[in-house]
Enzyme design. Sequence first.
Site, short mmCIF file in Angstrom:
data_model
loop_
_atom_site.label_atom_id
_atom_site.label_comp_id
_atom_site.label_asym_id
_atom_site.label_seq_id
_atom_site.Cartn_x
_atom_site.Cartn_y
_atom_site.Cartn_z
N HIS A 103 0.87 -1.26 0.00
CA HIS A 103 0.03 0.04 0.02
C HIS A 103 0.94 1.23 -0.08
O HIS A 103 1.79 1.28 0.69
CB HIS A 103 -0.93 0.01 1.35
CG HIS A 103 -2.13 1.12 1.05
ND1 HIS A 103 -1.54 2.23 1.76
CD2 HIS A 103 -3.25 1.03 0.79
CE1 HIS A 103 -2.67 3.30 1.34
NE2 HIS A 103 -3.64 2.24 1.03
N GLU B 240 0.88 3.58 1.69
CA GLU B 240 1.45 4.23 3.06
C GLU B 240 2.58 3.59 3.54
O GLU B 240 3.22 4.09 4.24
CB GLU B 240 0.12 4.50 3.88
CG GLU B 240 -0.95 5.49 3.45
CD GLU B 240 -2.27 5.17 3.96
OE1 GLU B 240 -2.42 4.17 4.49
OE2 GLU B 240 -3.18 5.82 3.45
N GLU C 137 -3.61 2.43 -7.22
CA GLU C 137 -4.15 3.69 -6.21
C GLU C 137 -3.20 4.60 -6.62
O GLU C 137 -2.06 4.83 -5.90
CB GLU C 137 -3.96 3.06 -4.70
CG GLU C 137 -4.87 1.92 -4.68
CD GLU C 137 -5.08 1.78 -3.16
OE1 GLU C 137 -6.11 1.98 -2.67
OE2 GLU C 137 -4.09 1.98 -2.19
N SER D 214 -10.33 7.47 -3.30
CA SER D 214 -11.51 8.22 -2.84
C SER D 214 -12.67 7.69 -3.68
O SER D 214 -13.37 8.52 -4.29
CB SER D 214 -11.25 9.91 -3.26
OG SER D 214 -10.21 10.34 -2.57
C1 PEP Z 1 -6.83 2.98 0.34
O1 PEP Z 1 -6.52 3.44 1.59
O2 PEP Z 1 -6.31 2.31 -0.23
C2 PEP Z 1 -7.83 4.11 -0.27
C3 PEP Z 1 -8.14 3.97 -1.30
O3 PEP Z 1 -8.17 5.32 0.81
P1 PEP Z 1 -9.35 6.09 0.25
O4 PEP Z 1 -10.59 5.41 -0.51
O5 PEP Z 1 -9.74 6.76 1.49
O6 PEP Z 1 -8.90 7.15 -0.83
#
Ligand code: PEP
Length: 249
Positions: free
Chosen positions: A98, A100, A169, A211
Amino acid sequence: MNPSRSCLVMGNWKMHGNLADNAVLLAGLVAGAQRAGHAQLAVCVPFPYLVQAQQALSGSAISWGAQDVSVHAHGAYTGEVSAAMLADFGVSWVLCGHSERRALHAETSSVVAAKAAAALSVGLTPVVCVGETLSDRDADNADCVIADQLEPVLALGADALAKMVIAYEPVWAIGTGRTASPEQAQAIHSLIRAALVQHGSGATPILYGGSVKPANASALFAQADIDGALVGGASLVAEDFLNIAASAA
Ligand code: PEP
């Protein structure tokens, strides 16, 4: 979404939740799961809540996963959790790489591929996350960044790729309320699809994350190479998460 592929809507709770709130959320998901129609639902929860997810979701149509895994099988790795330990709690999915984790824990793409291999070694499905930053995109570099992030994962080979999920993402869309347009997302998904086809696994599901909300999900799901969503914030509200899944119908 290509009608020959099924839709997977996966929640990433990140480091949110507590026993009481989780119980309400999980009960709401179980009660409303039939609204997901043909979409498959899953939630990736913090490690301490795996047993709670297992108890609440066993026997339902919703599967559960973890948000990280060690590259190691066992040993002196304080704080790490192995894939086999996750399997003990009925886990089906493991998020690997991910953004993060890449940004805050310096996970390189080879570490991410090693985590995916560790998950596969005990029969778990890795969900390998890739995505460019805003400066990569502004520099017209998104395609190269995604290709670099994918390279060690693609090197695991067709058999491994057939047993995993890729999640695109864009970092600039995660938790910002700013989603990629369906066309921007599709453009990257089709690059990922082409790479997967070239490596012998064109049917590997590719999720979009960043999002995703009930209001934008159906336009994203209408794209040919978007096979579902990885949902952060909106997965913490049962109604929103179920409405996203219902958009896949
Ligand atoms: C995520 O944490 O993988 C993510 C897509 O977060 P959000 O939907 O809040 O952007």
